[in-house]
Write a protein that holds these residues in place. Sequence first.
Motif, mmCIF file in Angstrom:
data_model
loop_
_atom_site.group_PDB
_atom_site.id
_atom_site.type_symbol
_atom_site.label_atom_id
_atom_site.label_comp_id
_atom_site.label_asym_id
_atom_site.label_seq_id
_atom_site.Cartn_x
_atom_site.Cartn_y
_atom_site.Cartn_z
ATOM 1 N N GLY A 1 0.820 -1.209 0.000
ATOM 2 C CA GLY A 1 0.000 0.000 0.000
ATOM 3 C C GLY A 1 0.851 1.255 0.000
ATOM 4 O O GLY A 1 0.537 2.235 -0.692
ATOM 5 N N TRP B 1 2.496 1.555 -3.652
ATOM 6 C CA TRP B 1 1.546 1.962 -4.684
ATOM 7 C C TRP B 1 0.978 3.350 -4.398
ATOM 8 O O TRP B 1 0.640 4.083 -5.322
ATOM 9 C CB TRP B 1 0.444 0.918 -4.828
ATOM 10 C CG TRP B 1 0.857 -0.203 -5.739
ATOM 11 C CD1 TRP B 1 1.939 -0.205 -6.569
ATOM 12 C CD2 TRP B 1 0.205 -1.463 -5.922
ATOM 13 N NE1 TRP B 1 2.019 -1.403 -7.266
ATOM 14 C CE2 TRP B 1 0.957 -2.187 -6.884
ATOM 15 C CE3 TRP B 1 -0.919 -2.052 -5.374
ATOM 16 C CZ2 TRP B 1 0.594 -3.462 -7.297
ATOM 17 C CZ3 TRP B 1 -1.278 -3.322 -5.792
ATOM 18 C CH2 TRP B 1 -0.528 -4.019 -6.739
ATOM 19 N N GLY B 2 0.874 3.719 -3.122
ATOM 20 C CA GLY B 2 0.476 5.086 -2.795
ATOM 21 C C GLY B 2 1.517 6.088 -3.264
ATOM 22 O O GLY B 2 1.188 7.167 -3.775
ATOM 23 N N ALA C 1 -5.522 8.771 -6.625
ATOM 24 C CA ALA C 1 -5.456 7.521 -5.877
ATOM 25 C C ALA C 1 -6.814 7.110 -5.333
ATOM 26 O O ALA C 1 -7.147 5.923 -5.280
ATOM 27 C CB ALA C 1 -4.451 7.641 -4.732
ATOM 28 N N CYS D 1 8.026 1.074 -7.037
ATOM 29 C CA CYS D 1 6.562 1.092 -7.143
ATOM 30 C C CYS D 1 6.019 0.161 -8.215
ATOM 31 O O CYS D 1 4.798 -0.051 -8.287
ATOM 32 C CB CYS D 1 6.078 2.516 -7.433
ATOM 33 S SG CYS D 1 6.562 3.722 -6.182
ATOM 34 N N THR E 1 -6.296 -2.111 -1.782
ATOM 35 C CA THR E 1 -6.973 -0.985 -2.418
ATOM 36 C C THR E 1 -7.375 0.081 -1.410
ATOM 37 O O THR E 1 -7.406 1.275 -1.730
ATOM 38 C CB THR E 1 -8.239 -1.488 -3.148
ATOM 39 O OG1 THR E 1 -7.899 -2.592 -3.976
ATOM 40 C CG2 THR E 1 -8.833 -0.398 -4.011
ATOM 41 N N VAL F 1 -3.993 2.234 -0.349
ATOM 42 C CA VAL F 1 -3.311 3.072 -1.332
ATOM 43 C C VAL F 1 -3.723 4.550 -1.240
ATOM 44 O O VAL F 1 -2.858 5.437 -1.182
ATOM 45 C CB VAL F 1 -3.521 2.526 -2.760
ATOM 46 C CG1 VAL F 1 -2.973 3.507 -3.801
ATOM 47 C CG2 VAL F 1 -2.837 1.168 -2.905
#
Length: 310
Positions: A25, A28-29, A107, A236, A260, A263
């Motif tokens: 998380g 990807w954030g 995001a 990433c 999900t 993120v």
Amino acid sequence: MSTTTQNNIATSTAKPWLIDLVLLGALWGASFLFMRIGAAEFGALPTAAVRVAIAALFLLPIALVRGQGPAIVTHWKATFGVGVFNSGMPFALFCFALLTINSGLAAVINATVPMFGALVAWAWFRERPSGSRIVGLVIGFTGVAMLASRSAGLHAGASSNAALWAVIACLGACLCYGISASATRRYLGGVPPLATATGSQLGATLFLALPAIWLWPAQMPSLRAWLALLALGIACTGVAYILFFRLIERAGPARALTVTFLVPVFALFYGAVFLGESITQWMLISAVVIVCGVALSTGVVRLGPKPKTA
């Protein structure tokens, strides 16, 4: 075996995948932060192309060392095709959107990916969602409409028309992710995940190469922008793919899907701290609505009584 011992074993078993979940998380954030930095100097398509090229260069030696070369060659058509929808197109669309909207807002919209996955699976595999999931789809897309209805999260000087196109681009990227998930299930079942990840990045690189060369910036981007793309490609994308597939192996797809929810939290935090992006009350309310919709549409939360098990 005592209850205490069983709890200790359960905790030690759960801890590795929980660490992977939080780290994934966070990575990807951060991708939205780095995409925004890169796209500002490289442009949308070159940023996406450099990202997947770096990821491919990172993953390919690992795949070859682990003996995944034959799998990549055998399934190159499917993996390359999936790469277009899993990386090439969505990365370019998000980079385009981030020229107008803030990383946190992008995001939050990205959190709708599981909903698009459910819709595509419904259309492709005739997997009709339950009543709870249909309600979740409606709630989730209502949250997106709430976000798009106001100018919260826009860059200074951005017009509402540009914001609309940015939101549409984000939704298009989410649709691409949904298509790639079903395509992977349909055409790449049984293929080693590392081979799929590597092949997809190679395919995305080839897909974006010519447009990126054509639109390459006339002025050399700064070292800051290059470092952002280096982090974007290696951490990433490359490292994140390894973590994601390991998470699926350790915790299962349902638990992996809960990344999900993490993120947007990390993306909003990074944007506020490192880019000075504002987090408005309306963005937070819309994000909560979207997360509730995703939770219902993916089956993480269900309305009504739980089905009885034998």
